[in-house]
Design an enzyme around this catalytic site. Structure first.
Site, PDB file in Angstrom:
ATOM      1  CG  HIS A  66      -2.808 -25.995 -35.930  1.00 55.63           C
ATOM      2  ND1 HIS A  66      -1.803 -25.836 -34.999  1.00 55.63           N
ATOM      3  CD2 HIS A  66      -3.867 -25.301 -35.455  1.00 55.63           C
ATOM      4  CE1 HIS A  66      -2.245 -25.079 -34.008  1.00 55.63           C
ATOM      5  NE2 HIS A  66      -3.490 -24.740 -34.263  1.00 55.63           N
ATOM      6  CG  ASP A 111       1.345 -26.956 -35.710  1.00 61.10           C
ATOM      7  OD1 ASP A 111       1.052 -26.395 -36.778  1.00 61.10           O
ATOM      8  OD2 ASP A 111       0.618 -26.944 -34.693  1.00 61.10           O
ATOM      9  CB  SER A 203      -3.065 -21.747 -32.747  1.00 60.60           C
ATOM     10  OG  SER A 203      -3.525 -22.881 -32.108  1.00 60.60           O
TER      11      SER A 203
END
Ligand SMILES: *[C@@H]1O[C@H](CO)[C@@H](O)[C@H](O)[C@H]1NC(C)=O
Ligand SMILES: *[C@@H]1O[C@H](CO)[C@@H](O)[C@H](O)[C@H]1NC(C)=O
Length: 250
Positions: A66, A111, A203
């Site tokens: 992502h 992801d 992230s």
């Protein structure tokens, strides 16, 4: 971690005591000893930190799928303080983006992404790899996370690498906690919680147990970082070995 909408920012206002702790990259963390995690990579867009990543070979950075936007990313290796131009960090271009083919922006499944760098990094005390393992078994349950994640609420960003200890939660319990919300995959995800934990901008960073990266920071509670009700979820690296091998060998 998935970006919080403006609406949700408004809903954070009642939690002011909590947001005070959100002021650092990793919530409730500590500044890492400079260069103690030489595998950490700051992935940047137009010179600004966007996501974290980590070196798994001298040519490949692992991160979250992502994190890919329709913009060129660069990888900064050997960094601690992103504002310090004299610390000898090196900025390298990305040659190719290998997002997992089964990742879709509609779900959080798969992801994971590999970035092939334009040139091989020169390994040194400040730039090094982290091990990933094919085995699912994790011996220790106390692990750690690190990142340059930014403040959630307006204010200056934290430029130094922060870290926190987290405990791996039993996977069935993770599924229970995330029930009814995002889809939780027992075979492809793991979750962890601690006094401190990942927040927006962390992230793609690694969940590290012992000397091994076992997870990739994927998502958490949209309303609050490091929520005990919805513990942070990591992509389980061991579930992706055949794919990783294929990309690295190609
Ligand atoms: C997913 O990507 C498509 C195409 O880029 C876009 O139209 C759509 O709005 C995105 N969906 C989400 C949930 O971000
Ligand atoms: C994590 O745990 C180790 C070992 O107990 C400790 O030395 C370290 O200070 C802790 N780190 C943080 C960020 O709390």
């Amino acid at each position: 971690m998935t970006i919080i909408s403006l609406l949700l920012l408004a809903s954070l206002l009642p939690h002011l005591t909590f947001t005070a702790h959100v002021d650092v990259g990793i919530v409730n963390g500590k500044e890492a000893k400079p260069h103690s995690r030489p595998y950490m990579v700051s992935l940047q867009i137009n010179g600004h930190h966007h996501c974290c990543g980590f070196l798994i070979s001298d040519e490949f950075v692992m991160t979250a799928a992502h994190c890919q936007k329709n913009q060129v990313m660069t990888a900064v290796v050997g960094a601690h303080d992103l504002k310090n131009k004299n610390e000898g960090s090196v900025c390298i271009g990305v040659k190719s983006y290998h997002k997992h083919p089964d990742y879709s922006n509609e779900s959080n499944l798969n992801d994971i992404m590999l970035l092939r760098l334009e040139e091989k990094v020169k390994l040194s005390t400040n730039v090094n790899l982290i091990l990933i393992k094919n085995k699912e078994e994790i011996k220790c349950t106390v692990c750690s996370v690190a990142g340059w994640g930014k403040r959630q609420i307006k204010g200056s960003a934290n430029d130094r690498l922060m870290e926190a200890n987290v405990t791996i939660i039993k996977n069935q319990q993770c599924k229970e906690k995330w029930k009814g919300s995002e889809k939780y995959s027992l075979s492809k995800m793991m979750c962890a919680y601690g006094h401190g934990g990942s927040c927006k901008g962390d992230s793609g960073g690694p969940l590290v147990c012992g000397n091994t990266a076992v997870g990739v920071m994927s998502f958490g509670d949209r309303e609050r970082c490091n929520s005990p009700e919805y513990p942070n979820v990591y992509t389980k690296i061991s579930a992706y070995f055949p794919w990783i091998r294929k990309i690295i060998k190609s």
